[in-house]
Design a protein around this motif. Structure first.
Motif, PDB file in Angstrom:
ATOM      1  N   ILE A  83       0.840  -1.207   0.000  1.00 28.18           N
ATOM      2  CA  ILE A  83       0.000   0.000   0.000  1.00 28.18           C
ATOM      3  C   ILE A  83       0.865   1.243   0.000  1.00 28.18           C
ATOM      4  O   ILE A  83       0.571   2.226  -0.673  1.00 28.18           O
ATOM      5  CB  ILE A  83      -0.966  -0.011   1.209  1.00 28.18           C
ATOM      6  CG1 ILE A  83      -1.898  -1.210   1.125  1.00 28.18           C
ATOM      7  CG2 ILE A  83      -1.792   1.265   1.246  1.00 28.18           C
ATOM      8  CD1 ILE A  83      -2.749  -1.407   2.341  1.00 28.18           C
ATOM      9  N   TYR A  84       1.997   1.152   0.732  1.00 25.59           N
ATOM     10  CA  TYR A  84       2.903   2.296   0.734  1.00 25.59           C
ATOM     11  C   TYR A  84       3.393   2.567  -0.688  1.00 25.59           C
ATOM     12  O   TYR A  84       3.466   3.730  -1.128  1.00 25.59           O
ATOM     13  CB  TYR A  84       4.110   2.076   1.664  1.00 25.59           C
ATOM     14  CG  TYR A  84       5.171   3.094   1.372  1.00 25.59           C
ATOM     15  CD1 TYR A  84       5.007   4.410   1.809  1.00 25.59           C
ATOM     16  CD2 TYR A  84       6.277   2.798   0.580  1.00 25.59           C
ATOM     17  CE1 TYR A  84       5.917   5.389   1.475  1.00 25.59           C
ATOM     18  CE2 TYR A  84       7.187   3.767   0.238  1.00 25.59           C
ATOM     19  CZ  TYR A  84       7.008   5.055   0.682  1.00 25.59           C
ATOM     20  OH  TYR A  84       7.903   6.033   0.333  1.00 25.59           O
ATOM     21  N   ALA A  85       3.722   1.470  -1.422  1.00 28.99           N
ATOM     22  CA  ALA A  85       4.208   1.625  -2.793  1.00 28.99           C
ATOM     23  C   ALA A  85       3.159   2.355  -3.628  1.00 28.99           C
ATOM     24  O   ALA A  85       3.487   3.276  -4.394  1.00 28.99           O
ATOM     25  CB  ALA A  85       4.522   0.257  -3.394  1.00 28.99           C
ATOM     26  N   ILE A  86       1.878   1.941  -3.444  1.00 29.47           N
ATOM     27  CA  ILE A  86       0.805   2.608  -4.201  1.00 29.47           C
ATOM     28  C   ILE A  86       0.761   4.086  -3.841  1.00 29.47           C
ATOM     29  O   ILE A  86       0.662   4.948  -4.714  1.00 29.47           O
ATOM     30  CB  ILE A  86      -0.547   1.924  -3.897  1.00 29.47           C
ATOM     31  CG1 ILE A  86      -0.533   0.488  -4.443  1.00 29.47           C
ATOM     32  CG2 ILE A  86      -1.699   2.710  -4.503  1.00 29.47           C
ATOM     33  CD1 ILE A  86      -1.663  -0.367  -3.956  1.00 29.47           C
ATOM     34  N   GLN A  87       0.886   4.364  -2.551  1.00 33.56           N
ATOM     35  CA  GLN A  87       0.831   5.754  -2.101  1.00 33.56           C
ATOM     36  C   GLN A  87       1.938   6.566  -2.764  1.00 33.56           C
ATOM     37  O   GLN A  87       1.708   7.684  -3.232  1.00 33.56           O
ATOM     38  CB  GLN A  87       0.955   5.782  -0.572  1.00 33.56           C
ATOM     39  CG  GLN A  87       0.547   7.070   0.083  1.00 33.56           C
ATOM     40  CD  GLN A  87       1.736   8.008   0.342  1.00 33.56           C
ATOM     41  OE1 GLN A  87       2.876   7.663   0.049  1.00 33.56           O
ATOM     42  NE2 GLN A  87       1.427   9.189   0.838  1.00 33.56           N
ATOM     43  N   ALA A  88       3.142   5.982  -2.821  1.00 40.72           N
ATOM     44  CA  ALA A  88       4.266   6.691  -3.428  1.00 40.72           C
ATOM     45  C   ALA A  88       3.990   6.948  -4.906  1.00 40.72           C
ATOM     46  O   ALA A  88       4.291   8.028  -5.441  1.00 40.72           O
ATOM     47  CB  ALA A  88       5.545   5.882  -3.259  1.00 40.72           C
ATOM     48  N   LEU A  89       3.404   5.941  -5.553  1.00 41.44           N
ATOM     49  CA  LEU A  89       3.076   6.079  -6.972  1.00 41.44           C
ATOM     50  C   LEU A  89       2.070   7.213  -7.181  1.00 41.44           C
ATOM     51  O   LEU A  89       2.223   8.041  -8.087  1.00 41.44           O
ATOM     52  CB  LEU A  89       2.481   4.753  -7.469  1.00 41.44           C
ATOM     53  CG  LEU A  89       2.772   4.376  -8.924  1.00 41.44           C
ATOM     54  CD1 LEU A  89       4.271   4.455  -9.215  1.00 41.44           C
ATOM     55  CD2 LEU A  89       2.248   2.982  -9.205  1.00 41.44           C
ATOM     56  N   ILE A  90       1.036   7.238  -6.316  1.00 45.52           N
ATOM     57  CA  ILE A  90       0.027   8.303  -6.443  1.00 45.52           C
ATOM     58  C   ILE A  90       0.673   9.656  -6.259  1.00 45.52           C
ATOM     59  O   ILE A  90       0.413  10.597  -7.006  1.00 45.52           O
ATOM     60  CB  ILE A  90      -1.100   8.101  -5.395  1.00 45.52           C
ATOM     61  CG1 ILE A  90      -1.843   6.799  -5.650  1.00 45.52           C
ATOM     62  CG2 ILE A  90      -2.079   9.266  -5.453  1.00 45.52           C
ATOM     63  CD1 ILE A  90      -2.823   6.445  -4.572  1.00 45.52           C
ATOM     64  N   MET A  91       1.584   9.719  -5.289  1.00 46.01           N
ATOM     65  CA  MET A  91       2.240  11.005  -5.025  1.00 46.01           C
ATOM     66  C   MET A  91       3.032  11.454  -6.247  1.00 46.01           C
ATOM     67  O   MET A  91       3.000  12.634  -6.630  1.00 46.01           O
ATOM     68  CB  MET A  91       3.163  10.855  -3.817  1.00 46.01           C
ATOM     69  CG  MET A  91       3.830  12.139  -3.449  1.00 46.01           C
ATOM     70  SD  MET A  91       5.062  11.873  -2.210  1.00 46.01           S
ATOM     71  CE  MET A  91       6.083  13.272  -2.502  1.00 46.01           C
ATOM     72  N   THR A  92       3.743  10.487  -6.850  1.00 50.54           N
ATOM     73  CA  THR A  92       4.500  10.817  -8.063  1.00 50.54           C
ATOM     74  C   THR A  92       3.563  11.387  -9.127  1.00 50.54           C
ATOM     75  O   THR A  92       3.874  12.394  -9.776  1.00 50.54           O
ATOM     76  CB  THR A  92       5.194   9.562  -8.616  1.00 50.54           C
ATOM     77  OG1 THR A  92       5.693   8.803  -7.529  1.00 50.54           O
ATOM     78  CG2 THR A  92       6.304   9.937  -9.551  1.00 50.54           C
TER      79      THR A  92
END
Lengths: 657, 224
Positions: free
Chosen positions: B37-46
């Motif tokens: 989920i953290y990875a997804i969050q980072a992707l969204i932030m990007t």
């Protein structure tokens, strides 16, 4: 080299010595000699510096590099006099320490570094002209001496004594700080010279502020000087607790820093005026109280060093009385005021010598016999003959017997106080009290000598203290005599030292006459005379006659009671019975007055109920416990604390905007 | 700078998705899922930064760096650390249901705060305009979610993830608060999270070796 450079060199040598002795704590004797070397060289330089200030140079201001501290150091002749006293006693005390400190069998890294720093702190106090720097050195001196007082920290009573010392020293420092804050608000500066210039203006505009500042200074410095009823709370406990060389320094030198403060902030800073006269009268009254209380309490003691500590309070009373009388008369433009200040300062020098000597001898007894209890010692005259000789000289000096040093200062003090009767009718009464206390000081030294050194019984093997401990004692003992016979020289030094503080000081010859004899002059007439040579001559003749008289008349015989030889302890006069009649008559007469019982006050101040300190200890304990509870050990709570702190800081910053 | 209506609506939904995913990363009990989920969050932030970059091209470098450091490297670090860890985290101090309530209140409060007091909070005039204003609110929410995670999770691994969120929130706010930053500064700021996470994970590994668990409640040696 100029005096300032010499002094800075001396101070840096002391600091270097502190570092080196801290590293060699395990080698007791080696470390002792090293410390002595550093103290000797450092203080010799300081001694030379002070002489050069006194004799030659004008006052010197100097900084440690222009960038770092632009001239906070300042030595005038008044400071130089104190450097002289500090340095000379320090050298002897460090020599005495070498073997003395051996018997503690403790790591000396806890002793010598602080010893050296303590000395440099004291020198620092008397050679700054900035109140901020003064307070730093003052605290430095207090903290290092505190660590020395608790050197023997295994004993609970020493820790308690140390705590008392710490507590009262900080009340003293607190008073001085508040006074400084008042002065800062008035002048916007910490500089002594700015204070000095602003004083007349403050006196005119805000007399209330000026007098509260002076009261705070007097209490602050009085606590340090052992002035009754402020100094007696710490002094009789802290001095016995400290190792004897340190007791000698504390009693001989450090408590004089309080007198330095009084001189600096009253005599030097204030112009002669009627207000200063009132303060002089107040100081004189405190002096009389101290000398009466200190001397009477000393009679009661059965612990060698405690007896000497109380006697210090008494002797400080003489010094304060002299300075007080001098200040009270200063604005009346009479030579008597200078004579009184001279007497106070001369007694200050003399007291440094004989009290250091007596503490050394008490230390020697402790070193050999392992006790400070007068009841458990006796007949030491056989085993410690040289120490006995030194004690006798010191006792004669402290008792004020001619031709020893204490006589001259007490005589000068009593002269000036009595002769000022026309201006201050109460001063002759103070002089009488001083005379009476002087008699009592002979009494308590007799008790010390009688209980420790005399007593019948068989002779014991000679077993005096090591040479390094004997030399300081004998040097000081000789000085006790020399400073009495050649009192002109110390008086001339004092005369020089006061040049910066008293604007129109008459020349020495106008005040005290010429030659070896001391003849106080009043309007060109000699009003008294002390001719040491005449006295020495008559003493020699008298003792020759006396010797001739008793020769052959003396017989030695065994003491026997009812046909048997009594046990040895009976042959000694027990310490509690010394002067019992006198004490009983004094104490039993005072309570009849409608005053609080002096005896009770004496006891209270000797060991004030622990309830004085208990609340503070309890407060500290609670605070520490609270801190401990905050230490949950949990990561989360620490972060929470940080966030709370941040929130408070932000609210403060933005809320104040 | 004017953003088209589509980009604005896209930004709004992505911001919401970022808050939800941050919340998920903090509360997911399965550690592997939390890392994902953290990875997804980072992707969204990007992608949020990229969307902002349509009007300010320098931000593209920013988003590229964020993609490499926050998505690729940190996710890889987290996932490689997770091997040999228990599947589920140590029980949290505040469980899921109350957390939902707390975080909702927090998000609304911060939204209100940024929209009412934006002049006080943000010193740049740009930040007072939409969509930058909402961006400040979102980044503050992500930031406080990170703090919330550090304060309420007992598992040290979750502390690491929460720290990443904290950093993400701070960096995201820079888009609004300091848009004129030089590229090198941006790269420096964004890269420091790699170092921080690496060191934190290193310490946690040591902790697991010495204490045998990643429960921070066992770190009470300092207590006396």
């Amino acid at each position: 080299m100029t005096g300032a450079e010499l002094l800075l060199c001396g101070l840096s040598i002391l600091f270097i010595g502190a570092v080196i002795t801290a590293l060699l704590g395990r080698w007791t004797i080696l470390n002792g000699w090293l410390a002595f070397l550093f103290v000797f060289i450092g203080n010799l330089l300081a001694l030379l510096a002070s002489l050069s200030f006194l004799i030659g140079e004008q006052s010197a201001t100097y900084g440690l590099g222009e960038m770092l501290l632009p001239s906070i150091f300042y030595v005038d002749r008044l400071g130089a006099l104190f450097i002289l006293v500090i340095s000379s006693i320090s050298i002897l005390s460090s020599l005495y320490s070498i073997r003395y400190i051996e018997h503690y069998q403790k790591n000396t890294a806890l002793y010598y570094p602080f010893f050296l720093l303590f000395i440099s702190g004291m020198i620092g106090v008397v050679c700054v002209k900035n109140m901020f720097a003064f307070l730093i050195f003052w605290e430095f001196m207090t903290l290092t001496s505190y660590l020395l007082v608790i050197y023997e920290s295994e004993r609970a009573e020493n820790l308690l004594a140390g705590f008392r010392y710490f507590f009262w020293s900080h009340i003293s420092a607190g008073c001085i700080m508040i006074a400084t804050a008042f002065l800062f608000m008035q002048t916007n500066s910490f500089d002594f010279f700015v204070f000095r210039e602003a004083m007349p203006k403050i006196a005119e505009k805000h007399p209330l502020i000026l007098h509260s500042v002076l009261a705070l200074f007097l209490i602050g410095f009085g606590i340090k000087a052992g002035m009754f009823p402020f100094g007696n709370f710490w002094l009789p406990d802290a001095h016995p607790a400290a190792p004897s060389p340190v007791s000698a320094l504390l009693s001989g030198v450090m408590i004089k820093m309080g007198v330095y403060g009084v001189l600096r902030f009253f005599l030097w800073m204030l112009p002669p005026s009627a207000e200063l006269g009132i303060w002089g009268t107040i100081i004189a009254i405190f002096g009389v109280l101290s000398l009466t209380f200190g001397t009477l309490s000393a009679l009661e003691q059965e612990d060698t060093k405690r007896l000497l500590a109380f006697s210090s309070i008494g002797q400080m009373g003489y010094i304060l009385l002299g300075i007080g009388v001098g200040l009270a008369l200063l604005h009346k433009d009479t030579p008597l005021s200078y004579l009184a200040i001279f007497a106070g300062l001369l007694h200050l020098m003399n007291h440094a010598v004989f009290k250091a000597l007596l503490f050394f001898t008490a230390g020697s007894i402790l070193y050999r016999e392992g006790t400070r209890d007068l009841g458990r010692m006796g007949r030491l005259i056989h085993s410690m003959p040289y120490t006995f000789l030194a004690v006798i000289m010191g006792a004669l000096a402290i008792g004020g017997l001619p031709p020893f040093s204490g006589f001259v200062s007490k005589w000068l003090l009593i002269c000036s106080a009595t002769l000022s009767a026309r201006m201050h009718y109460e001063f002759p009464i103070w002089a009488m009290a001083a005379l009476f206390a002087s008699g009592l000081s002979i009494a308590y030294t007799l008790k010390f000598i009688g209980a420790a050194f005399l007593g019948g019984g068989k002779k014991e093997q000679e077993n005096d203290v090591p040479l390094t401990m004997q030399i300081p004692q004998l040097v000081l003992a000789v000085f006790c005599l020399l400073m009495g016979v050649f009192a002109v020289y110390p008086l001339q030094i004092i005369h020089l030292s006061l040049k910066d503080s008293i604007a129109n000081l008459p020349s020495y010859n106008q005040l005290l006459g010429e030659g070896l004899s001391i003849t106080p002059q009043l309007r060109g007439l000699a009003v008294a005379i002390w001719n040491p040579m005449l006295v020495l001559l008559s003493l020699a003749i008298l003792s020759a006659i006396f010797y001739e008289f008793i020769r052959g008349a003396k017989k030695e015989a065994e003491v026997w009671v009812g046909g048997t030889l009594p046990p040895q302890r009976v042959l000694k006069y027990a310490p509690p019975s010394f002067f019992q009649t006198l004490r009983r008559s004094i104490w039993s007469n005072i309570p009849s007055l409608p005053l609080p019982r002096v005896e009770r006050i004496g006891r209270l101040s000797a060991s004030p109920g622990e309830d004085v300190y208990e609340p503070f200890i309890e407060l500290g304990r609670r605070f520490i416990n609270g801190l401990r509870r905050a230490h949950s050990g949990l990561l989360q709570t620490y972060i929470l604390w940080q966030m709370l702190g941040l929130a408070i800081a932000l609210t403060l910053i933005f809320g104040l905007k | 700078m004017e953003y088209s209506e589509t980009i604005r609506s896209l930004l709004a939904s992505l911001s919401f998705a970022m808050i939800v995913s941050s919340f998920g990363a903090v509360t997911a009990r399965n550690l592997r899922y939390a890392a994902y989920i953290y990875a997804i969050q980072a992707l969204i932030m990007t992608s949020v930064i990229s969307l902002f970059a349509t009007q300010a091209p320098t931000l593209f470098i920013w988003s590229a760096v964020a993609f490499v450091t926050k998505f690729l490297i940190v996710t890889w670090l987290l996932l490689s650390f997770i091997k040999g860890m228990p599947e589920y985290e140590v029980k949290a101090i505040i469980p899921f249901a109350p957390s939902v309530a707390i975080v909702t209140v927090l998000a609304i409060l911060l939204y209100e705060l940024t929209h009412k007091y934006v002049h006080f909070l943000a010193p740049t005039p740009l930040a007072t305009e939409e969509p930058f204003r909402t961006n400040v609110a979102v980044s503050l929410t992500v930031f406080s979610l990170g703090l919330y995670g550090i304060l309420t999770r007992r598992d040290a691994f979750k502390t690491a993830i929460a720290l990443c969120l904290l950093e993400n929130g701070a960096h995201l706010s820079l888009v609004s608060l300091a848009p004129g930053l030089k590229e090198t500064v941006i790269i420096g700021i964004v890269t420091d999270v790699v170092l921080a996470v690496y060191m934190l994970l290193f310490i946690i590994r040591g902790l697991r070796e010495v204490v045998g668990t990643t429960d921070t409640y066992h770190l009470t040696e300092l207590h006396w």
